[in-house]
Design a protein around this motif. Structure first.
Motif, PDB file in Angstrom:
ATOM      1  N   LEU A 207       0.879  -1.300  -0.170  1.00 19.72           N
ATOM      2  CA  LEU A 207       0.047  -0.024  -0.073  1.00 19.72           C
ATOM      3  C   LEU A 207       0.819   1.244   0.123  1.00 19.72           C
ATOM      4  CD1 LEU A 207      -2.740  -1.143   2.593  1.00 19.72           C
ATOM      5  CD2 LEU A 207      -3.095  -0.822  -0.203  1.00 19.72           C
ATOM      6  N   ASP A 208       1.737   1.094   0.720  1.00 20.23           N
ATOM      7  CA  ASP A 208       2.698   2.380   0.810  1.00 20.23           C
ATOM      8  C   ASP A 208       3.634   2.624  -0.574  1.00 20.23           C
ATOM      9  OD1 ASP A 208       2.188   2.726   3.437  1.00 20.23           O
ATOM     10  OD2 ASP A 208       4.234   1.603   4.114  1.00 20.23           O
ATOM     11  N   LYS A 209       3.896   1.396  -1.509  1.00 25.46           N
ATOM     12  CA  LYS A 209       4.225   1.866  -2.632  1.00 25.46           C
ATOM     13  C   LYS A 209       3.569   2.073  -3.440  1.00 25.46           C
ATOM     14  CE  LYS A 209       6.950  -0.913  -6.161  1.00 25.46           C
ATOM     15  NZ  LYS A 209       6.761   0.237  -7.069  1.00 25.46           N
ATOM     16  N   ILE A 210       2.189   1.784  -3.602  1.00 21.25           N
ATOM     17  CA  ILE A 210       1.039   2.227  -4.448  1.00 21.25           C
ATOM     18  C   ILE A 210       0.873   3.721  -4.110  1.00 21.25           C
ATOM     19  CG2 ILE A 210      -1.307   2.064  -4.971  1.00 21.25           C
ATOM     20  CD1 ILE A 210      -1.242  -0.781  -4.245  1.00 21.25           C
ATOM     21  N   SER A 211       0.974   3.965  -2.949  1.00 22.18           N
ATOM     22  CA  SER A 211       0.619   5.519  -2.710  1.00 22.18           C
ATOM     23  C   SER A 211       2.003   6.415  -3.198  1.00 22.18           C
ATOM     24  CB  SER A 211       0.547   5.766  -1.096  1.00 22.18           C
ATOM     25  OG  SER A 211       0.377   7.023  -0.814  1.00 22.18           O
ATOM     26  N   GLY A 212       3.123   5.937  -2.949  1.00 20.90           N
ATOM     27  CA  GLY A 212       4.282   6.553  -3.316  1.00 20.90           C
ATOM     28  C   GLY A 212       4.471   6.689  -4.801  1.00 20.90           C
TER      29      GLY A 212
ATOM     30  N   GLU B 224       3.259  20.314 -16.179  1.00 13.26           N
ATOM     31  CA  GLU B 224       2.443  21.096 -16.427  1.00 13.26           C
ATOM     32  C   GLU B 224       2.897  22.762 -16.354  1.00 13.26           C
ATOM     33  OE1 GLU B 224      -0.841  20.584 -13.606  1.00 13.26           O
ATOM     34  OE2 GLU B 224      -1.492  18.933 -14.905  1.00 13.26           O
ATOM     35  N   VAL B 225       3.997  22.844 -15.374  1.00 11.36           N
ATOM     36  CA  VAL B 225       4.605  24.300 -15.445  1.00 11.36           C
ATOM     37  C   VAL B 225       5.973  24.301 -15.930  1.00 11.36           C
ATOM     38  CG1 VAL B 225       3.528  24.632 -12.993  1.00 11.36           C
ATOM     39  CG2 VAL B 225       5.917  23.431 -13.215  1.00 11.36           C
ATOM     40  N   GLY B 226       6.185  23.551 -16.789  1.00  9.85           N
ATOM     41  CA  GLY B 226       7.237  23.569 -17.834  1.00  9.85           C
ATOM     42  C   GLY B 226       8.629  22.996 -17.386  1.00  9.85           C
ATOM     43  N   ALA B 227       8.742  22.256 -16.174  1.00  6.37           N
ATOM     44  CA  ALA B 227      10.204  21.787 -15.948  1.00  6.37           C
ATOM     45  C   ALA B 227      10.866  21.219 -16.856  1.00  6.37           C
ATOM     46  CB  ALA B 227      10.116  20.886 -14.790  1.00  6.37           C
ATOM     47  N   PRO B 228      11.963  21.583 -17.130  1.00  6.43           N
ATOM     48  CA  PRO B 228      12.738  21.240 -18.126  1.00  6.43           C
ATOM     49  C   PRO B 228      13.319  19.760 -18.193  1.00  6.43           C
ATOM     50  CG  PRO B 228      14.159  22.618 -16.800  1.00  6.43           C
ATOM     51  CD  PRO B 228      12.880  22.558 -16.587  1.00  6.43           C
ATOM     52  N   ASN B 229      13.448  19.153 -16.981  1.00  4.80           N
ATOM     53  CA  ASN B 229      13.954  17.895 -16.948  1.00  4.80           C
ATOM     54  C   ASN B 229      12.789  17.102 -16.781  1.00  4.80           C
ATOM     55  OD1 ASN B 229      12.905  18.619 -14.411  1.00  4.80           O
ATOM     56  ND2 ASN B 229      14.487  17.693 -13.192  1.00  4.80           N
ATOM     57  N   VAL B 230      11.525  16.959 -17.025  1.00  7.13           N
ATOM     58  CA  VAL B 230      10.471  16.211 -17.087  1.00  7.13           C
ATOM     59  C   VAL B 230       9.832  16.080 -18.410  1.00  7.13           C
ATOM     60  CG1 VAL B 230       8.135  15.765 -15.989  1.00  7.13           C
ATOM     61  CG2 VAL B 230       9.801  16.954 -14.759  1.00  7.13           C
ATOM     62  N   SER B 231       9.888  14.869 -18.963  1.00  9.53           N
ATOM     63  CA  SER B 231       9.193  14.929 -20.475  1.00  9.53           C
ATOM     64  C   SER B 231       7.825  14.146 -20.260  1.00  9.53           C
ATOM     65  CB  SER B 231      10.055  13.856 -21.242  1.00  9.53           C
ATOM     66  OG  SER B 231      10.252  12.609 -20.777  1.00  9.53           O
ATOM     67  N   LEU B 232       7.032  14.439 -21.204  1.00  9.43           N
ATOM     68  CA  LEU B 232       5.721  13.873 -21.314  1.00  9.43           C
ATOM     69  C   LEU B 232       5.553  12.056 -21.209  1.00  9.43           C
ATOM     70  CD1 LEU B 232       2.680  14.280 -21.572  1.00  9.43           C
ATOM     71  CD2 LEU B 232       2.821  14.157 -24.260  1.00  9.43           C
ATOM     72  N   ASN B 233       6.951  11.722 -21.910  1.00 16.02           N
ATOM     73  CA  ASN B 233       6.705  10.366 -21.968  1.00 16.02           C
ATOM     74  C   ASN B 233       7.018   9.785 -20.475  1.00 16.02           C
ATOM     75  OD1 ASN B 233       6.887  10.081 -24.651  1.00 16.02           O
ATOM     76  ND2 ASN B 233       8.949  10.181 -24.982  1.00 16.02           N
ATOM     77  N   ASP B 234       7.877  10.331 -19.751  1.00 13.39           N
ATOM     78  CA  ASP B 234       7.944  10.005 -18.111  1.00 13.39           C
ATOM     79  C   ASP B 234       6.886   9.915 -17.391  1.00 13.39           C
ATOM     80  OD1 ASP B 234      10.624   9.467 -18.779  1.00 13.39           O
ATOM     81  OD2 ASP B 234      11.354  11.552 -18.213  1.00 13.39           O
ATOM     82  N   VAL B 235       5.981  11.233 -17.682  1.00 15.98           N
ATOM     83  CA  VAL B 235       4.943  11.358 -16.937  1.00 15.98           C
ATOM     84  C   VAL B 235       3.848  10.184 -17.231  1.00 15.98           C
ATOM     85  CG1 VAL B 235       2.858  12.881 -16.671  1.00 15.98           C
ATOM     86  CG2 VAL B 235       5.261  13.854 -16.766  1.00 15.98           C
ATOM     87  N   MET B 236       3.801   9.975 -18.652  1.00 14.39           N
ATOM     88  CA  MET B 236       2.691   8.904 -18.979  1.00 14.39           C
ATOM     89  C   MET B 236       2.980   7.724 -18.402  1.00 14.39           C
ATOM     90  SD  MET B 236       0.409  10.687 -20.482  1.00 14.39           S
ATOM     91  CE  MET B 236      -0.589   9.566 -21.142  1.00 14.39           C
ATOM     92  N   VAL B 237       4.410   7.354 -18.389  1.00 13.64           N
ATOM     93  CA  VAL B 237       4.873   6.057 -17.891  1.00 13.64           C
ATOM     94  C   VAL B 237       4.417   5.851 -16.402  1.00 13.64           C
ATOM     95  CG1 VAL B 237       6.714   4.664 -17.633  1.00 13.64           C
ATOM     96  CG2 VAL B 237       6.376   5.373 -19.920  1.00 13.64           C
ATOM     97  N   ASP B 238       5.038   6.987 -15.724  1.00 10.40           N
ATOM     98  CA  ASP B 238       4.594   6.909 -14.413  1.00 10.40           C
ATOM     99  C   ASP B 238       3.517   6.854 -13.911  1.00 10.40           C
ATOM    100  OD1 ASP B 238       7.238   6.566 -13.848  1.00 10.40           O
ATOM    101  OD2 ASP B 238       7.592   8.691 -13.343  1.00 10.40           O
ATOM    102  N   MET B 239       2.206   7.514 -14.820  1.00  8.96           N
ATOM    103  CA  MET B 239       0.954   7.403 -14.393  1.00  8.96           C
ATOM    104  C   MET B 239       0.258   6.224 -14.765  1.00  8.96           C
ATOM    105  SD  MET B 239      -0.058  10.396 -13.600  1.00  8.96           S
ATOM    106  CE  MET B 239      -1.678  11.083 -13.987  1.00  8.96           C
ATOM    107  N   GLN B 240       0.771   5.399 -15.973  1.00 10.47           N
ATOM    108  CA  GLN B 240       0.403   4.011 -15.925  1.00 10.47           C
ATOM    109  C   GLN B 240       0.784   3.114 -14.849  1.00 10.47           C
ATOM    110  OE1 GLN B 240      -1.710   2.706 -18.240  1.00 10.47           O
ATOM    111  NE2 GLN B 240      -2.316   4.921 -18.446  1.00 10.47           N
ATOM    112  N   LYS B 241       2.108   3.418 -14.541  1.00 11.61           N
ATOM    113  CA  LYS B 241       2.545   2.609 -13.515  1.00 11.61           C
ATOM    114  C   LYS B 241       1.791   2.555 -12.092  1.00 11.61           C
ATOM    115  CE  LYS B 241       7.379   2.129 -14.494  1.00 11.61           C
ATOM    116  NZ  LYS B 241       8.765   2.415 -13.957  1.00 11.61           N
TER     117      LYS B 241
END
Length: 116
Positions: free
Chosen positions: A54-59, A72-89
């Motif tokens: 449960l802690d891992k799921i929450s993390g 969303e705020v335009g951080a230069p080191n965050v790509s859309l691919n990383d966001v989508m993969v982490d959201m799916q995980k």
């Protein structure tokens, strides 16, 4: 994840043992408890594994939301691919946790329906 699934099997077996004891099958239940080991140790191990999951799921969910906000705020080191993969995980982890919960509720209901 295999350890968590094994832990779930152990707790389900322990619940069935307890239900058999309540139903009057103490000889068979005692043999099943002896085969699975100490009931308290099994329950403690399962509880710890469940809490860690449960802690891992929450993390994972918090990480995915943090990355989405950074993108969303335009951080230069965050790509859309990383966001989508982490959201799916995070989504897969949540679905896994939900299925584990459903199996535990189902096992509990089966035990409660056994005649005393």
């Amino acid at each position: 994840m295999t350890a968590n699934i094994g832990g779930i099997g152990s707790v389900l077996q322990q619940m069935q043992t307890m239900a058999a004891q309540a139903a009057g099958g103490t000889a068979n239940a005692a043999a099943a408890t002896a085969a699975t080991g100490s009931g308290a140790a099994t329950l403690g191990t399962f509880s710890g594994a469940l809490q860690a999951s449960l802690d891992k799921i929450s993390g994972d969910q918090q990480k995915a939301l943090g990355e989405a906000q950074a993108f969303e705020v335009g951080a230069p080191n965050v790509s859309l691919n990383d966001v989508m993969v982490d959201m799916q995980k995070a989504n897969i982890g949540f679905q896994f946790g939900l299925q584990v919960r459903n199996k535990l509720v189902s096992a509990y209901q089966q035990i409660m329906q056994m005649s005393v």
